[in-house]
Scaffold this active site. Sequence first.
Site, mmCIF file in Angstrom:
data_model
loop_
_atom_site.group_PDB
_atom_site.id
_atom_site.type_symbol
_atom_site.label_atom_id
_atom_site.label_comp_id
_atom_site.label_asym_id
_atom_site.label_seq_id
_atom_site.Cartn_x
_atom_site.Cartn_y
_atom_site.Cartn_z
ATOM 1 N N LYS A 13 0.829 -1.206 0.000
ATOM 2 C CA LYS A 13 0.000 0.000 0.000
ATOM 3 C C LYS A 13 0.865 1.259 0.000
ATOM 4 O O LYS A 13 0.664 2.161 -0.809
ATOM 5 C CB LYS A 13 -0.934 0.029 1.235
ATOM 6 N N ARG A 88 -9.985 0.236 8.766
ATOM 7 C CA ARG A 88 -9.487 -1.083 9.151
ATOM 8 C C ARG A 88 -10.520 -1.901 9.901
ATOM 9 O O ARG A 88 -10.227 -3.023 10.296
ATOM 10 C CB ARG A 88 -8.284 -0.911 10.069
ATOM 11 N N ARG A 127 12.001 -6.310 5.350
ATOM 12 C CA ARG A 127 11.945 -4.928 5.842
ATOM 13 C C ARG A 127 12.422 -4.837 7.290
ATOM 14 O O ARG A 127 13.027 -3.840 7.685
ATOM 15 C CB ARG A 127 10.522 -4.367 5.722
ATOM 16 N N ARG A 133 11.469 -1.782 11.630
ATOM 17 C CA ARG A 133 10.186 -1.267 12.132
ATOM 18 C C ARG A 133 9.731 -2.131 13.295
ATOM 19 O O ARG A 133 9.767 -3.360 13.213
ATOM 20 C CB ARG A 133 9.146 -1.280 10.997
ATOM 21 N N ARG A 144 -0.610 -9.096 13.287
ATOM 22 C CA ARG A 144 -1.202 -8.125 12.346
ATOM 23 C C ARG A 144 -2.035 -8.846 11.286
ATOM 24 O O ARG A 144 -3.088 -8.354 10.871
ATOM 25 C CB ARG A 144 -0.104 -7.283 11.682
#
Length: 187
Positions: A13, A88, A127, A133, A144
Site C-alpha cells: 500500500k 481497518r 523490511r 520497524r 497483524r
Amino acid sequence: MRLVLLGPPGSGKGTQAARLKDYLGVPHISTGDLLRAEVAAGTPLGLQAREVMARGDLVSDEILLGMLKDRFSRDDTRPGFILDGYPRNLAQAAALGELLASLGQKFDAAVQLAVDNEKIIERLAGRAKAEGRADDSPESVRHRLNVYDQQTAPVIAFYREQGQLSVVDGVGSLDEVFGRILEAIGR
Ligand code: AP5
Ligand code: MG
C-alpha cells in the site's frame, strides 16, 4: 481522484501510494505514517499508541478519527487523496463515509492489493532487517495478519457488496502492480 487503498500488512500500500501520489497529484494519507510520526515526536497520542502498534493491534477508533478529521481539514485534500491504512474495521468504514459526506465528498474507488501470507511474511522479514520497524517482528506480523482477517476483511466484504471494490494482484514488479492499479481505476 479519491482513492482508498486496502490490503494486508506488507501488501505494498505505502509503496504504491507513493507512486500514485506523484502520478495523480493528490496527497498520500497513511494513518500508519501519521501515527509513527506521533510516536517519533513523543506526543501524548504517540505515547498512547506506541505499545499498541508494536504488538500489532489497532489503535482506538476515536484517536484515528480525530487524526483523520484533522488531516482532511487541510485544503490539499480537496482535489483528492490516496488513503492508505484506513478504514481497518467496519466502524471506521462507517466513520469515513460520514466524514466524507460532511465534506460533500465520496471516494471514487477502493482498491485491494491481494498478496498471500507467505509472500507477506517474506517481505516483512526483509523490511525488518532493512528498517527495523517495531511491528515487523515475526510475532507482531503474525498478529497483524490475524487482526486483518478478523477486523479488516469485513470491510473488504462490505465494499465488495456495495460494488465499490476492485481487487488487484499485488504480486509482481513495482511497475506491474502500479499498472494494474491504474487499469483498475481507469487511468
Ligand atoms: P500501517 O502502517 O498501515 O501498516 P500495515 O497496514 O501493517 O502495512 P505496512 O505499512 O506494513 O505495509 P504496506 O501495505 O504499506 O506495504 P509496503 O509498501 O510498506 O499500520 C501500522 C500500525 O498502525 C497498525 O498495526 C496499527 O497499530 C496502527 N494503525 C494504522 N492505521 C490504523 C487504523 N486505521 N486503525 C487503527 N490502527 C491503525 O511494503 C512492504 C514491504 O514489501 C516493503 O519492504 C516493500 O519494499 C516491499 N514491497 C512492496 N511492494 C513489493 C512488490 N511488488 N514486490 C516485492 N516487494 C514489495
Ligand atoms: Mg504502509
